[in-house]
Design a protein around this motif. Structure first.
Motif, PDB file in Angstrom:
ATOM      1  N   SER A   1       0.849  -1.188   0.000  1.00 22.16           N
ATOM      2  CA  SER A   1       0.000   0.000   0.000  1.00 22.16           C
ATOM      3  C   SER A   1       0.886   1.239   0.000  1.00 22.16           C
ATOM      4  CB  SER A   1      -0.942  -0.007   1.201  1.00 22.16           C
ATOM      5  OG  SER A   1      -0.211  -0.016   2.395  1.00 22.16           O
ATOM      6  N   PRO A   2       0.352   2.340  -0.530  1.00 15.13           N
ATOM      7  CA  PRO A   2       1.161   3.557  -0.556  1.00 15.13           C
ATOM      8  C   PRO A   2       1.374   4.101   0.857  1.00 15.13           C
ATOM      9  CG  PRO A   2      -1.081   4.013  -1.283  1.00 15.13           C
ATOM     10  CD  PRO A   2      -0.973   2.524  -1.091  1.00 15.13           C
ATOM     11  N   GLY A   3       2.388   4.879   1.004  1.00 16.08           N
ATOM     12  CA  GLY A   3       2.641   5.497   2.300  1.00 16.08           C
ATOM     13  C   GLY A   3       3.789   4.831   3.025  1.00 16.08           C
ATOM     14  N   ILE A   4       4.045   5.347   4.198  1.00 19.27           N
ATOM     15  CA  ILE A   4       5.153   4.881   5.018  1.00 19.27           C
ATOM     16  C   ILE A   4       4.605   4.034   6.156  1.00 19.27           C
ATOM     17  CG2 ILE A   4       7.037   5.639   6.530  1.00 19.27           C
ATOM     18  CD1 ILE A   4       7.059   8.240   4.799  1.00 19.27           C
ATOM     19  N   PRO A   5       5.095   2.799   6.294  1.00 17.47           N
ATOM     20  CA  PRO A   5       4.635   1.973   7.413  1.00 17.47           C
ATOM     21  C   PRO A   5       4.781   2.736   8.734  1.00 17.47           C
ATOM     22  CG  PRO A   5       5.946   0.664   5.911  1.00 17.47           C
ATOM     23  CD  PRO A   5       6.076   2.102   5.472  1.00 17.47           C
ATOM     24  N   LEU A   6       3.907   2.481   9.635  1.00 13.50           N
ATOM     25  CA  LEU A   6       3.749   3.114  10.947  1.00 13.50           C
ATOM     26  C   LEU A   6       3.035   4.461  10.820  1.00 13.50           C
ATOM     27  CD1 LEU A   6       6.998   2.233  12.925  1.00 13.50           C
ATOM     28  CD2 LEU A   6       4.808   1.034  12.883  1.00 13.50           C
ATOM     29  N   LEU A   7       3.409   5.296   9.872  1.00 16.20           N
ATOM     30  CA  LEU A   7       2.653   6.536   9.676  1.00 16.20           C
ATOM     31  C   LEU A   7       1.266   6.215   9.128  1.00 16.20           C
ATOM     32  CD1 LEU A   7       5.348   9.013   8.322  1.00 16.20           C
ATOM     33  CD2 LEU A   7       4.386   8.851  10.619  1.00 16.20           C
ATOM     34  N   GLY A   8       1.182   5.197   8.293  1.00 15.01           N
ATOM     35  CA  GLY A   8      -0.131   4.736   7.823  1.00 15.01           C
ATOM     36  C   GLY A   8      -0.958   4.179   8.973  1.00 15.01           C
ATOM     37  N   ASP A   9      -0.313   3.423   9.866  1.00 12.00           N
ATOM     38  CA  ASP A   9      -1.012   2.898  11.041  1.00 12.00           C
ATOM     39  C   ASP A   9      -1.481   4.037  11.941  1.00 12.00           C
ATOM     40  OD1 ASP A   9      -0.607   0.035  10.522  1.00 12.00           O
ATOM     41  OD2 ASP A   9       1.502   0.480  10.892  1.00 12.00           O
ATOM     42  N   ALA A  10      -0.651   5.066  12.087  1.00 12.21           N
ATOM     43  CA  ALA A  10      -1.020   6.227  12.896  1.00 12.21           C
ATOM     44  C   ALA A  10      -2.226   6.937  12.291  1.00 12.21           C
ATOM     45  CB  ALA A  10       0.159   7.187  13.007  1.00 12.21           C
ATOM     46  N   THR A  11      -2.237   7.073  10.975  1.00  8.91           N
ATOM     47  CA  THR A  11      -3.364   7.723  10.294  1.00  8.91           C
ATOM     48  C   THR A  11      -4.634   6.924  10.510  1.00  8.91           C
ATOM     49  OG1 THR A  11      -1.832   8.628   8.651  1.00  8.91           O
ATOM     50  CG2 THR A  11      -4.180   8.599   8.060  1.00  8.91           C
ATOM     51  N   THR A  12      -4.547   5.610  10.442  1.00  7.43           N
ATOM     52  CA  THR A  12      -5.717   4.757  10.679  1.00  7.43           C
ATOM     53  C   THR A  12      -6.206   4.893  12.116  1.00  7.43           C
ATOM     54  OG1 THR A  12      -5.014   3.202   8.969  1.00  7.43           O
ATOM     55  CG2 THR A  12      -6.548   2.364  10.636  1.00  7.43           C
ATOM     56  N   ALA A  13      -5.295   4.949  13.085  1.00  6.75           N
ATOM     57  CA  ALA A  13      -5.691   5.097  14.489  1.00  6.75           C
ATOM     58  C   ALA A  13      -6.428   6.419  14.695  1.00  6.75           C
ATOM     59  CB  ALA A  13      -4.468   5.019  15.397  1.00  6.75           C
ATOM     60  N   VAL A  14      -5.939   7.482  14.076  1.00 11.05           N
ATOM     61  CA  VAL A  14      -6.597   8.785  14.190  1.00 11.05           C
ATOM     62  C   VAL A  14      -7.947   8.749  13.477  1.00 11.05           C
ATOM     63  CG1 VAL A  14      -6.442  11.235  13.563  1.00 11.05           C
ATOM     64  CG2 VAL A  14      -4.443  10.053  14.508  1.00 11.05           C
ATOM     65  N   ALA A  15      -8.020   8.132  12.303  1.00 12.70           N
ATOM     66  CA  ALA A  15      -9.293   8.023  11.579  1.00 12.70           C
ATOM     67  C   ALA A  15     -10.313   7.260  12.407  1.00 12.70           C
ATOM     68  CB  ALA A  15      -9.079   7.343  10.227  1.00 12.70           C
ATOM     69  N   ASP A  16      -9.869   6.222  13.090  1.00 15.93           N
ATOM     70  CA  ASP A  16     -10.791   5.435  13.926  1.00 15.93           C
ATOM     71  C   ASP A  16     -11.381   6.271  15.047  1.00 15.93           C
ATOM     72  OD1 ASP A  16     -10.286   3.232  12.322  1.00 15.93           O
ATOM     73  OD2 ASP A  16      -8.977   2.236  13.778  1.00 15.93           O
ATOM     74  N   VAL A  17     -10.563   7.091  15.704  1.00 18.46           N
ATOM     75  CA  VAL A  17     -11.083   7.911  16.803  1.00 18.46           C
ATOM     76  C   VAL A  17     -11.997   9.009  16.258  1.00 18.46           C
ATOM     77  CG1 VAL A  17      -9.206   9.606  17.081  1.00 18.46           C
ATOM     78  CG2 VAL A  17     -10.499   8.871  19.053  1.00 18.46           C
ATOM     79  N   LEU A  18     -11.690   9.529  15.083  1.00 19.03           N
ATOM     80  CA  LEU A  18     -12.568  10.533  14.472  1.00 19.03           C
ATOM     81  C   LEU A  18     -13.900   9.915  14.054  1.00 19.03           C
ATOM     82  CD1 LEU A  18     -10.010  12.501  12.272  1.00 19.03           C
ATOM     83  CD2 LEU A  18     -11.029  13.227  14.442  1.00 19.03           C
ATOM     84  N   ALA A  19     -13.859   8.714  13.498  1.00 19.88           N
ATOM     85  CA  ALA A  19     -15.095   8.026  13.111  1.00 19.88           C
ATOM     86  C   ALA A  19     -15.961   7.753  14.336  1.00 19.88           C
ATOM     87  CB  ALA A  19     -14.782   6.731  12.367  1.00 19.88           C
ATOM     88  N   ALA A  20     -15.334   7.363  15.430  1.00 21.78           N
ATOM     89  CA  ALA A  20     -16.078   7.147  16.678  1.00 21.78           C
ATOM     90  C   ALA A  20     -16.663   8.467  17.168  1.00 21.78           C
ATOM     91  CB  ALA A  20     -15.175   6.525  17.740  1.00 21.78           C
ATOM     92  N   GLY A  21     -15.913   9.549  17.015  1.00 24.07           N
ATOM     93  CA  GLY A  21     -16.412  10.862  17.391  1.00 24.07           C
ATOM     94  C   GLY A  21     -17.598  11.287  16.546  1.00 24.07           C
TER      95      GLY A  21
END
Length: 188
Positions: free
Chosen positions: A116-136
């Motif tokens: 997948s495009p992007g940098i490993p770990l930074l992609g995971d960080a983006t997903t973690a932030v997206a998850d908290v925003l989706a929950a919000g």
């Protein structure tokens, strides 16, 4: 005649030592020598458990990705507070050191990249932030029409820029909170 003593979890001891070196001295200090000295094991133990040093770093990256994917907000009284908390849990000295190693070592990138495009770990960080925003969004803290993936990318990128290259300490809570609130302002 054997020397030394058997380790119950040599792999775990080696990985813990690497995380400690990254957290206290940064990516430049992580070498097979520093890691084996920190763990108190012979270099041969490293090569018994990992094909080479890049395989060792890739294992650290994989473990860090699992840690990031399991992050849950400890503060849940607003979208900004929950997001700030997740960012602060995600962007640690260890994580930032590993990102630096992933960017700088092509062999590590090949081992940990999933295509997948992007940098490993930074992609995971983006997903973690997206998850908290989706929950919000689900609880009404974030507008329904807010573009959660774009907000998450902006927040993770900003958090990385705030944190990357920090000579000693990561940014303080107020700096992170200010950036989060600024980016989320139009979406609350």
């Amino acid at each position: 005649m054997p020397t030394g003593h058997a380790l119950q979890d040599a792999r775990g001891v080696l990985l813990d030592a690497g995380r400690d070196v990254l957290a206290t001295h940064g990516a430049a200090a992580l070498t097979s020598r520093s890691m084996t000295e920190k763990s108190g094991v012979a270099k041969g133990v490293l090569h018994r458990h990992f094909e080479d040093f890049d395989a060792y770093v890739a294992a650290l990256v994989a473990d860090e990705a699992v840690r990031i994917q399991a992050i849950e907000p400890r503060v849940a009284d607003s979208a900004a507070a929950a997001t700030t908390d997740v960012i602060e849990q995600t962007f640690t000295s260890t994580m930032l050191g590993l990102v630096s190693l992933v960017i700088g070592r092509a062999s590590v990138r090949r081992r940990v990249g999933d295509g997948s495009p992007g940098i490993p770990l930074l992609g995971d960080a983006t997903t973690a932030v997206a998850d908290v925003l989706a929950a919000g969004r689900e609880v009404g803290w974030i507008r329904e029409d807010a573009d959660v993936p774009v907000l998450a990318l902006a927040l993770a990128g900003s958090a990385y820029l705030l944190s990357a290259g920090a000579s000693s300490a990561l940014p303080d809570h107020e700096a992170v909170r200010e950036v989060v609130e600024s980016i989320l302002a139009a979406s609350l």
